[in-house]
Enzyme design. Structure first.
Site, PDB file in Angstrom:
ATOM      1  CD  GLU A  87      -1.146   2.196   2.379  1.00  0.00           C
ATOM      2  OE1 GLU A  87      -1.256   3.417   2.149  1.00  0.00           O
ATOM      3  OE2 GLU A  87      -0.539   1.737   3.360  1.00  0.00           O
ATOM      4  CG  ASP A 125       0.159   6.995  -1.123  1.00  0.00           C
ATOM      5  OD1 ASP A 125      -0.989   7.449  -1.269  1.00  0.00           O
ATOM      6  OD2 ASP A 125       1.113   7.701  -0.753  1.00  0.00           O
ATOM      7  CG  ASP A 159      -5.055   2.089   3.285  1.00  0.00           C
ATOM      8  OD1 ASP A 159      -4.848   3.164   2.691  1.00  0.00           O
ATOM      9  OD2 ASP A 159      -5.138   1.996   4.524  1.00  0.00           O
ATOM     10  CD  GLU A 195      -3.223   4.244  -1.353  1.00  0.00           C
ATOM     11  OE1 GLU A 195      -3.429   5.471  -1.461  1.00  0.00           O
ATOM     12  OE2 GLU A 195      -2.865   3.708  -0.291  1.00  0.00           O
TER      13      GLU A 195
END
Length: 413
Positions: free
Chosen positions: A157, A161, A238, A241
């Site tokens: 994650e 991101d 999350d 991502e």
């Protein structure tokens, strides 16, 4: 702890650290032997023979030093991840798996959005994660593991991101060259915020494949707590991502597969902005005048380069006419970010028998942009423009007909 010599250690020749110690001991032995030979050469009656022995020991030292350097390199490669590697989450404590790494893919060429990138219906197909271990990690919440070394989506994650922010920035930068950095940041926030990514997770059904703690289920933990809507949105964002990072790391062409998919997916969020940008560029393309260099078509093309407020003033403005821009109601919150103010501005016409006539209205994140949109809306109202332009022509004709009378009066007065 008592000191021990290297010879007292047990060596495993398949282990890099053991080899490092073994060859280090060999280097020390060769150096010690060289030292003894040099001492002996000073006392010997046959120095030439001693010199040959010294040279032989020097060769042994050089060989031992070379082996030691190779061992240090091997240990570094095995126990330190390189600048382009990331440890793969395997959920096992074996030294072999712990050092397994996935290569970060090379950058890809990113091009600007066009209306053709916007899907006609639905979302673009979701790419598969080709690495089963990465897929399992991306779809496992950290609350579902019992050990920090077990697989979960947290590290993926974190990487995903960064990739999402980078790709969104590149697409926006390429597509909207005339937008200020503040406005570009607002568009990027719409693409990568939790609400947007959470919706993608739900629309693709990724949430149904993910192992969440019971409190994130719709009914919550039986006899226990239930996660809030904000918390659920956060973890679903999350997961998206992490899924993106797993696609990218899962095979050498991962980034090449993920970037066009995200480009098409995000185009559904910024569809209106992309179309507006494309249309504005099309209007600015040079067109050959059909009625000579100074014809009406050339004048119309020149007007398209002007501020909409200026163009509107040229169309209907004249002596005695006042065009104003005023706020309509109090600022609201932007529906996309939920934080930024959203302004609504109206453009009003006064004069030539009209009082406070509203010609158009526009809304945007700034009053300046909202006013420009209001002016465009006013000009799009062909019926209103025709009406006001006719009143303008009548006023100009009346002024011209009265002017000779004033000139004649000034001459004889």
């Amino acid at each position: 702890m008592s000191k021990r010599s290297y010879s007292e250690l047990d060596y495993d020749e398949t282990d890099s650290v053991s080899l490092l110690l073994y060859h280090a001991e060999g280097l020390l032995k060769a150096a010690k032997a060289l030292k003894e030979e040099i001492k002996a050469s000073h006392k010997s009656a046959r120095p030439h023979d001693q010199i040959a022995s010294v040279l032989e020991h020097s060769k042994k030292i050089a060989s031992a030093a070379q082996l030691l350097t190779q061992d240090e390199t091997n240990v570094t490669d095995q126990h330190e991840s390189g600048p382009y590697k990331i440890l793969k989450l395997t959920g096992t404590k074996s030294s072999e798996n712990a050092s397994t790494a996935s290569m970060i893919p090379s950058p890809v060429s990113l091009t600007r959005w066009t209306p053709q990138d916007i899907p006609v219906s639905g979302l673009p197909p979701l790419p598969r994660i080709l690495d089963p271990e990465l897929e399992q990690a991306a779809l496992t919440h950290s609350g579902m593991v019992t050990s920090p070394t077990d697989m979960n989506y947290e590290r993926l994650e974190w990487l995903g991101d960064a990739y999402l922010e980078l790709l969104a920035t590149c697409f926006i930068y390429q597509t909207f060259p005339n937008l200020g950095t503040g406005r570009c940041s607002q568009l990027r926030e719409r693409l990568i915020k939790n609400e947007t990514l959470s919706n993608f997770t739900v629309q693709y059904g990724i949430n149904k494949r993910t192992r969440f703690p019971a409190e994130f289920d719709l009914q919550g933990r039986i006899g226990g707590s239930r996660a809030t809507q904000n918390a659920r949105v956060k973890v679903q964002g999350d997961v998206f991502e992490a899924y993106v990072a797993a696609i990218i790391l899962g095979d050498p062409e991962g980034l090449s597969r993920a970037s066009p998919w995200l480009k098409s997916l995000w185009s559904t969020t910024l569809a209106q902005e992309i179309r507006n940008e494309f249309n504005s560029r099309a209007r600015l393309l040079p067109k050959p005048p059909s009625r000579g260099e100074g014809g009406e078509d050339a004048q119309s093309a020149a007007k398209q380069d002007l501020n909409p407020k200026v163009v509107l003033s040229q169309l209907v403005g004249t002596k005695g006419v006042k065009i104003t821009y005023s706020d309509i109601g109090a600022p609201k919150k932007d529906k996309h970010s939920g934080k930024l103010p959203w302004y609504t501005v109206g453009v009003f016409f006064e004069g030539l028998g009209e009082k406070n006539l509203q010609m158009g209205v526009g809304s945007a994140l700034s009053k300046k942009e909202a006013g420009a949109i209001a002016a465009r809306h006013a000009m799009d109202n062909k019926r209103l423009m025709s009406y006001l332009q006719k009143k303008k022509e009548e006023a100009v004709q009346l002024a011209e007909s009265i002017k000779p009378e004033y000139d004649s009066w000034d001459k004889w007065s």
